[in-house]
Design an enzyme around this catalytic site. Structure first.
Site, PDB file in Angstrom:
ATOM      1  N   ALA A   1      -7.533   7.030  -0.591  1.00 14.95           N
ATOM      2  CA  ALA A   1      -7.278   5.593  -0.543  1.00 14.95           C
ATOM      3  C   ALA A   1      -8.201   5.020   0.535  1.00 14.95           C
ATOM      4  O   ALA A   1      -8.073   5.362   1.711  1.00 14.95           O
ATOM      5  CB  ALA A   1      -5.815   5.311  -0.206  1.00 14.95           C
ATOM      6  N   SER A   2      -9.140   4.199   0.123  1.00 12.86           N
ATOM      7  CA  SER A   2     -10.095   3.634   1.080  1.00 12.86           C
ATOM      8  C   SER A   2      -9.376   2.795   2.125  1.00 12.86           C
ATOM      9  O   SER A   2      -8.276   2.282   1.895  1.00 12.86           O
ATOM     10  CB  SER A   2     -11.121   2.760   0.347  1.00 12.86           C
ATOM     11  OG  SER A   2     -11.842   3.510  -0.591  1.00 12.86           O
ATOM     12  N   ALA A   3     -10.003   2.646   3.276  1.00  9.51           N
ATOM     13  CA  ALA A   3      -9.457   1.772   4.311  1.00  9.51           C
ATOM     14  C   ALA A   3      -9.309   0.359   3.748  1.00  9.51           C
ATOM     15  O   ALA A   3     -10.214  -0.135   3.060  1.00  9.51           O
ATOM     16  CB  ALA A   3     -10.365   1.758   5.530  1.00  9.51           C
TER      17      ALA A   3
ATOM     18  N   ARG B   1       0.820  -1.209   0.000  1.00  5.65           N
ATOM     19  CA  ARG B   1       0.000   0.000   0.000  1.00  5.65           C
ATOM     20  C   ARG B   1       0.856   1.263   0.000  1.00  5.65           C
ATOM     21  O   ARG B   1       0.464   2.296  -0.569  1.00  5.65           O
ATOM     22  CB  ARG B   1      -0.942   0.001   1.208  1.00  5.65           C
ATOM     23  CG  ARG B   1      -2.050   1.058   1.143  1.00  5.65           C
ATOM     24  CD  ARG B   1      -2.872   1.085   2.421  1.00  5.65           C
ATOM     25  NE  ARG B   1      -4.052   1.939   2.290  1.00  5.65           N
ATOM     26  CZ  ARG B   1      -4.588   2.604   3.300  1.00  5.65           C
ATOM     27  NH1 ARG B   1      -4.073   2.504   4.529  1.00  5.65           N
ATOM     28  NH2 ARG B   1      -5.654   3.354   3.113  1.00  5.65           N
TER      29      ARG B   1
END
Length: 395
Positions: free
Chosen positions: A100-102, A35
């Protein structure tokens, strides 16, 4: 595109395992994609709508520990752009417009989508590119991922991140996700939207260009309520049908040309002496905080927004506000100092509290079937939501 599993990635995957949201078949993808490769050095994180906490500006150069902690936190969404880029870091803008989504949400949406090796996937809302990288790992070299981002700057950054090393199975496009079509003679196997789609306005092109039996996953929003994640399956008749996921409720930025107008609830004078006043003992606090009951109100009250305020915040007792920016109507429901009585104030051409009470009553009389049992349909000329045993409630 892939970095392998370093300490941070291993910690993130372990956190997803602990949360129980990572399907075993997708674990290799999360282990292969770091990530951190998709998060800019300067970003915002930590905001909380429930507590009104603002996002905090974080710089990898001056706070590497804080940056790393946020990146590998499985429950941490990260904002990478405010107000379409008009606000620059470290200032915090009004509206997050890229993020950026969880990872817990990312993993949950992949579970609902169900991508398989060899699939041809279409993603609407590239963002940082992290989700596209995961999808590319899952579908493999025999599959293909096409992802579209409307913001040119965001798309260029995602393209750069995804091109190291160059993956043969990912194409990043810049443009409107409602207009992208697959290569001639082909159809998508699956479509995933990582942007909110308005109730009744899912682009039919997504259905038209997905093969029969193919899957479309999209967060649906109404003016009144946040997004259930709806999974549709395309039928041979050209109509996509499906249900909201029972376990995952998501909140996403909206398609840029379909953003709802804002209602300045904070400007409403909830105790305006000129408003029409009545009293009731019917309390909406609990129903409106339940997704199913809230959505029953949502489909019946277009352009209405609402918020709730615990006792001691905007008033001594707990308070519910409704507002419609189009008609400039508003309503408040305020608990009296003693007993179970509630004071309802309403102003403007619409009686918003009455509309919400009517919707809740209608839903209760039909047995209050949970949201995941509602049938969602998207056809070429009609979109609807139907409760079990009922006719269409919207279209």
């Amino acid at each position: 595109m892939t970095s392998g599993a370093g300490d941070g990635t291993r910690a993130l995957v372990a956190g997803l395992d602990t949360a129980g949201v990572l399907p075993a078949s997708y674990r290799p993808a999360f282990e292969a994609v770091d990530r951190a490769d998709f998060i800019p050095a300067r970003m915002w994180c930590g905001g909380n709508e429930t507590t009104d906490a603002d996002d905090l500006a974080v710089d990898r150069g001056t706070d590497p520990q804080g940056w790393t902690k946020a990146v590998y936190d499985p429950r941490m969404p990260i904002v990478t752009q405010f107000d379409d880029g008009a606000v620059t870091w470290p200032d915090v803008g009004y509206r997050p417009t890229s993020s950026a989504s969880a990872p817990t949400v990312v993993a949950g949406m992949l579970r609902v989508l169900g991508p398989q090796p060899g699939d041809r996937l279409f993603e609407v809302g590239t963002g940082t590119g992290y989700n596209a990288a995961l999808l590319a790992e899952i579908v493999g070299h025999n599959g293909a991922v096409t992802t579209v981002e409307i913001d040119q700057h965001v798309a260029a950054q995602a393209r750069e991140r995804l091109d190291v090393p160059t993956p043969a199975n990912v194409t990043v496009l810049t443009g409107d996700g409602a207009t992208v079509v697959p290569a001639a003679g082909s159809r998508w196997d699956r479509v995933i939207a990582t942007v909110g789609v308005p109730l009744g306005r899912l682009p039919y092109a997504w259905v038209e260009h997905t093969r029969p039996g193919g899957v479309i996953v999209a967060p649906i929003f109404a003016d009144f309520s946040a997004h259930p994640l709806v999974r549709l399956v395309v039928g041979e008749d050209g109509i996509a049908r499906g249900h909201a996921d029972a376990d995952l409720t998501v909140g996403f930025m909206h398609l840029r040309d379909q953003r709802p107008g804002s209602a300045a609830l904070h400007e409403v004078r909830w105790d305006d002496p000129d408003a029409d006043v009545k009293h009731t003992t019917k309390d909406l606090w609990d129903p409106l905080h339940d997704p199913s009951w809230c959505w029953a109100a949502a489909v019946a009250t277009p352009s209405c927004r609402w918020n709730s305020y615990p006792a001691g915040t905007r008033s001594p007792r707990r308070l519910i506000l409704f507002a419609d920016p189009i008609s400039r109507s508003w309503a408040s429901i305020h608990a009296d100092e003693a007993g179970d009585d509630l004071t309802v104030r309403q102003a403007g051409p619409r009686r918003l509290a009455d509309e919400v009470y009517a919707a809740i009553t209608w839903y209760a009389r039909r047995g209050a079937p949970p949201l995941e049992t509602w049938l969602w349909e998207v056809g070429p000329s009609h979109q609807s939501v139907t409760l079990p045993g009922s006719r269409d409630v919207t279209g």
